[in-house]
Design a protein around this motif. Sequence first.
Motif, mmCIF file in Angstrom:
data_model
loop_
_atom_site.group_PDB
_atom_site.id
_atom_site.type_symbol
_atom_site.label_atom_id
_atom_site.label_comp_id
_atom_site.label_asym_id
_atom_site.label_seq_id
_atom_site.Cartn_x
_atom_site.Cartn_y
_atom_site.Cartn_z
ATOM 1 N N HIS A 301 0.830 -1.120 0.029
ATOM 2 C CA HIS A 301 0.047 -0.092 -0.146
ATOM 3 C C HIS A 301 0.961 1.179 0.104
ATOM 4 O O HIS A 301 1.975 1.235 0.593
ATOM 5 C CB HIS A 301 -0.912 -0.134 1.313
ATOM 6 N N ASP A 302 0.296 2.110 -0.734
ATOM 7 C CA ASP A 302 1.142 3.601 -0.900
ATOM 8 C C ASP A 302 1.636 4.147 0.478
ATOM 9 O O ASP A 302 2.804 4.537 0.538
ATOM 10 C CB ASP A 302 0.421 4.559 -1.436
ATOM 11 N N SER A 303 0.596 4.018 1.555
ATOM 12 C CA SER A 303 0.893 4.624 2.843
ATOM 13 C C SER A 303 2.189 4.028 3.477
ATOM 14 O O SER A 303 2.592 4.603 4.538
ATOM 15 C CB SER A 303 -0.249 4.734 3.793
ATOM 16 N N VAL A 304 2.432 2.770 3.144
ATOM 17 C CA VAL A 304 3.432 2.194 4.026
ATOM 18 C C VAL A 304 4.704 1.651 2.962
ATOM 19 O O VAL A 304 5.715 0.942 3.638
ATOM 20 C CB VAL A 304 3.244 0.972 4.742
ATOM 21 N N TYR A 305 4.794 2.044 1.799
ATOM 22 C CA TYR A 305 5.868 1.580 0.675
ATOM 23 C C TYR A 305 7.193 2.022 1.371
ATOM 24 O O TYR A 305 7.961 1.219 1.222
ATOM 25 C CB TYR A 305 5.298 2.196 -0.736
ATOM 26 N N ASP A 306 7.437 3.332 1.284
ATOM 27 C CA ASP A 306 8.478 3.705 1.537
ATOM 28 C C ASP A 306 9.400 3.154 2.936
ATOM 29 O O ASP A 306 10.494 2.666 2.835
ATOM 30 C CB ASP A 306 8.867 5.371 1.589
ATOM 31 N N GLN A 307 8.458 3.044 3.897
ATOM 32 C CA GLN A 307 9.105 2.692 5.079
ATOM 33 C C GLN A 307 9.427 1.005 4.843
ATOM 34 O O GLN A 307 10.392 0.541 5.562
ATOM 35 C CB GLN A 307 7.714 2.723 6.180
ATOM 36 N N LEU A 308 8.407 0.395 4.349
ATOM 37 C CA LEU A 308 8.718 -0.982 4.100
ATOM 38 C C LEU A 308 10.224 -1.180 3.324
ATOM 39 O O LEU A 308 10.800 -2.168 3.670
ATOM 40 C CB LEU A 308 7.501 -1.989 3.528
ATOM 41 N N VAL A 309 10.196 -0.493 2.580
ATOM 42 C CA VAL A 309 11.298 -0.660 1.647
ATOM 43 C C VAL A 309 12.555 -0.550 2.308
ATOM 44 O O VAL A 309 13.572 -1.323 2.120
ATOM 45 C CB VAL A 309 11.362 0.105 0.311
ATOM 46 N N GLU A 310 12.567 0.470 3.257
ATOM 47 C CA GLU A 310 13.835 0.598 4.011
ATOM 48 C C GLU A 310 14.168 -0.527 4.810
ATOM 49 O O GLU A 310 15.293 -0.852 4.921
ATOM 50 C CB GLU A 310 13.620 1.987 5.059
ATOM 51 N N ARG A 311 13.028 -1.208 5.317
ATOM 52 C CA ARG A 311 13.240 -2.359 6.442
ATOM 53 C C ARG A 311 13.592 -3.443 5.455
ATOM 54 O O ARG A 311 14.484 -4.374 5.927
ATOM 55 C CB ARG A 311 11.903 -2.576 6.973
ATOM 56 N N LEU A 312 13.266 -3.402 4.267
ATOM 57 C CA LEU A 312 13.827 -4.556 3.326
ATOM 58 C C LEU A 312 15.171 -4.792 3.140
ATOM 59 O O LEU A 312 15.825 -5.623 3.188
ATOM 60 C CB LEU A 312 12.623 -4.897 2.053
ATOM 61 N N VAL A 313 15.439 -3.512 2.760
ATOM 62 C CA VAL A 313 17.004 -3.222 2.491
ATOM 63 C C VAL A 313 17.796 -3.699 3.692
ATOM 64 O O VAL A 313 18.862 -4.498 3.569
ATOM 65 C CB VAL A 313 17.087 -1.852 1.988
ATOM 66 N N ALA A 314 17.299 -3.288 4.853
ATOM 67 C CA ALA A 314 18.257 -3.464 6.029
ATOM 68 C C ALA A 314 18.131 -5.004 6.361
ATOM 69 O O ALA A 314 19.309 -5.638 6.569
ATOM 70 C CB ALA A 314 17.578 -2.698 7.138
ATOM 71 N N VAL A 315 17.141 -5.801 6.185
ATOM 72 C CA VAL A 315 17.088 -7.054 6.491
ATOM 73 C C VAL A 315 17.911 -7.740 5.520
ATOM 74 O O VAL A 315 18.417 -9.002 5.785
ATOM 75 C CB VAL A 315 15.582 -7.608 6.702
ATOM 76 N N SER A 316 17.845 -7.437 4.164
ATOM 77 C CA SER A 316 18.510 -8.178 3.148
ATOM 78 C C SER A 316 19.902 -7.904 3.517
ATOM 79 O O SER A 316 20.770 -9.102 3.160
ATOM 80 C CB SER A 316 18.118 -7.498 1.686
ATOM 81 N N GLY A 317 20.372 -6.950 4.091
ATOM 82 C CA GLY A 317 21.817 -6.770 4.348
ATOM 83 C C GLY A 317 22.477 -7.901 5.397
ATOM 84 O O GLY A 317 23.473 -7.767 5.518
ATOM 85 N N GLN A 318 21.363 -8.278 5.852
ATOM 86 C CA GLN A 318 21.852 -9.382 7.188
ATOM 87 C C GLN A 318 21.888 -10.840 6.674
ATOM 88 O O GLN A 318 22.227 -11.731 7.435
ATOM 89 C CB GLN A 318 20.735 -9.349 8.291
ATOM 90 N N ILE A 319 21.394 -11.068 5.305
ATOM 91 C CA ILE A 319 21.358 -12.367 4.863
ATOM 92 C C ILE A 319 22.783 -12.772 4.599
ATOM 93 O O ILE A 319 23.711 -12.297 4.039
ATOM 94 C CB ILE A 319 20.584 -12.327 3.740
ATOM 95 N N VAL A 320 23.301 -13.998 5.113
ATOM 96 C CA VAL A 320 24.604 -14.591 4.892
ATOM 97 C C VAL A 320 24.527 -15.306 3.897
ATOM 98 O O VAL A 320 24.016 -16.622 3.924
ATOM 99 C CB VAL A 320 25.122 -15.310 6.353
ATOM 100 N N VAL A 321 25.072 -15.025 2.812
ATOM 101 C CA VAL A 321 25.280 -15.655 1.679
ATOM 102 C C VAL A 321 26.762 -16.547 1.692
ATOM 103 O O VAL A 321 27.600 -16.012 1.833
ATOM 104 C CB VAL A 321 25.376 -14.901 0.208
ATOM 105 N N GLY A 322 26.759 -17.852 1.252
ATOM 106 C CA GLY A 322 27.936 -18.487 1.490
ATOM 107 C C GLY A 322 27.933 -20.110 1.127
ATOM 108 O O GLY A 322 26.815 -20.377 0.593
ATOM 109 N N ASN A 323 28.955 -20.647 1.945
ATOM 110 C CA ASN A 323 29.017 -22.251 1.616
ATOM 111 C C ASN A 323 27.765 -22.695 2.324
ATOM 112 O O ASN A 323 27.394 -22.817 3.327
ATOM 113 C CB ASN A 323 30.128 -22.957 2.154
ATOM 114 N N PRO A 324 26.962 -23.530 1.574
ATOM 115 C CA PRO A 324 25.962 -24.187 2.258
ATOM 116 C C PRO A 324 26.080 -25.129 3.242
ATOM 117 O O PRO A 324 25.105 -25.357 4.102
ATOM 118 C CB PRO A 324 25.048 -24.637 0.765
#
Length: 508
Positions: A301-324
């Motif tokens: 929804h438009d009213s929460v779009y920008d706030q949610l994108v910020e959170r998505l970016v922050a949480v994506s930065g915590q994902i550990v990509v590596g040797n499975p």
Amino acid sequence: MSETNAPRFPLLINGQRCEPSNGHYADVINPATGQPCAQIAHANADDVDRAVAAARAAFNDDGWRDMHPQERSKVLYAIANKIIANAMELAELEVTCSGGTISRVTSLDIPAVADLFMTLAEEVKSYPFVQNLPPRPLPEPWHSQVVKEPIGVCGLITAWNFPILLFCMKVAPALAAGNTVVIKAAESTPTSTLRLAELIAEVVPNGVINVVSGRGSVVGEAMSLHPDVDKISFTGSTSMGKHVQRNAAGTLKRVTVELGGKGPAIVMPDANLDLVAYGALFGVYLNAGQACESGTRLLVHDSVYDQLVERLVAVSGQIVVGNPMDPATSMGPMTDSAHGESVLGYVQSALDEGARVACGGKRLEVAGCEGGFFVEPTVLVDMTNQMKAAREEIFGPVLSVIRFSDADEAIAMANDSDYGLSAGIWTEDLVNAQLMARKLRAGSVWINDWHMMRTDAPFGGYKQSGYGREFGKYSIDSYVETKAINTAFQRNPRLKPLYPILHKCFDA
């Protein structure tokens, strides 16, 4: 085939390991390293014939086909116990050939498949294999039974992304119903399938379970065309599912297909944005996005779009990509470099159409896994529902975030897709969520979470995501034929109420 000391996995036919008739083996590549981790037999049509013949002979033995449900329950429990007892071996085989993380496979996949067999072990006890219909006086009293019987020889074709889970989703109900099976394991991820099949073969009669590995264009083609295969169950791409259907039509095989997806999740204005950020990314980054039911379209929804994108970016930065194989790893590699390039191609297409990358969007180098193809966790913003990346299945860790202004628009947007496998709603208004869920054209609708799959609830698709259901008693329905048996009590032909329609002499 390269020179390697990797273990060899031959075929499994009639309860025995056996060599492919052409003697051909091919390397199985560890997607995290690009190096061979096993060698797998590549069968041909003659091997399919052998496996189907073994399955047919086993099906014709009424000791298996007509086994009492209570006894079949014991077999299914025995298989579950085999899975639990060999959990680490199966998990390591799964990780090294598929690139799924060891934490996911041990915490989710292995427990789920053991639970699936136990669930069906209970379901077969009460499944309506025989139903007696209530008596009716017209046209005359009959005894009527509805009998559900196994279909016969089932050809099961699995996909590469969750090999052991997809294998069990087909094998468990097929065996629960009393069928025999020939499995075509995915050529790039066959090792856990073959090993588990060997374990199952220890507790079922010879010929009940057979595995013929190799190329889909050879083995899958032969299975789907084979005149003595009664049913095909296929998991894979929508385009290949259509091809399998066309092949099966020649002999009118029973067919179920679980195909592609483009899961939409609707974020309402009252949603818990922290929950959405973690949950929506769980929905798209699990198995590096290589899951058909992934939530790849986030309608916000438009009213929460920008706030949610910020959170998505922050949480994506915590994902550990590596040797499975490292328990600290969150996300592993793409299945191979060609697929990785395809995923990045979709990102580029979104940019070309006017979207932006909020995070990720590039290949990532992982120390110690230089031969693997890893893609950064990626969030695309300023997307529209008409862009290629929002309409086609990417099968990678790429989330498309799309704006909407009211619920009706969001539902229309969610349903505007060729696919209908999964959908979701994020909101604090659970009553409204239930109403919205009924309007979403998808086989599974999840509210305030994703990947909410349980072994006693049906899973399958609408539209071009396929048909038929897997898991629980609903999956057994896809592996039985239904027969009506009617017995008449009236022996005097002159008292038969319908006979005078033909036999006019009875009117005299």
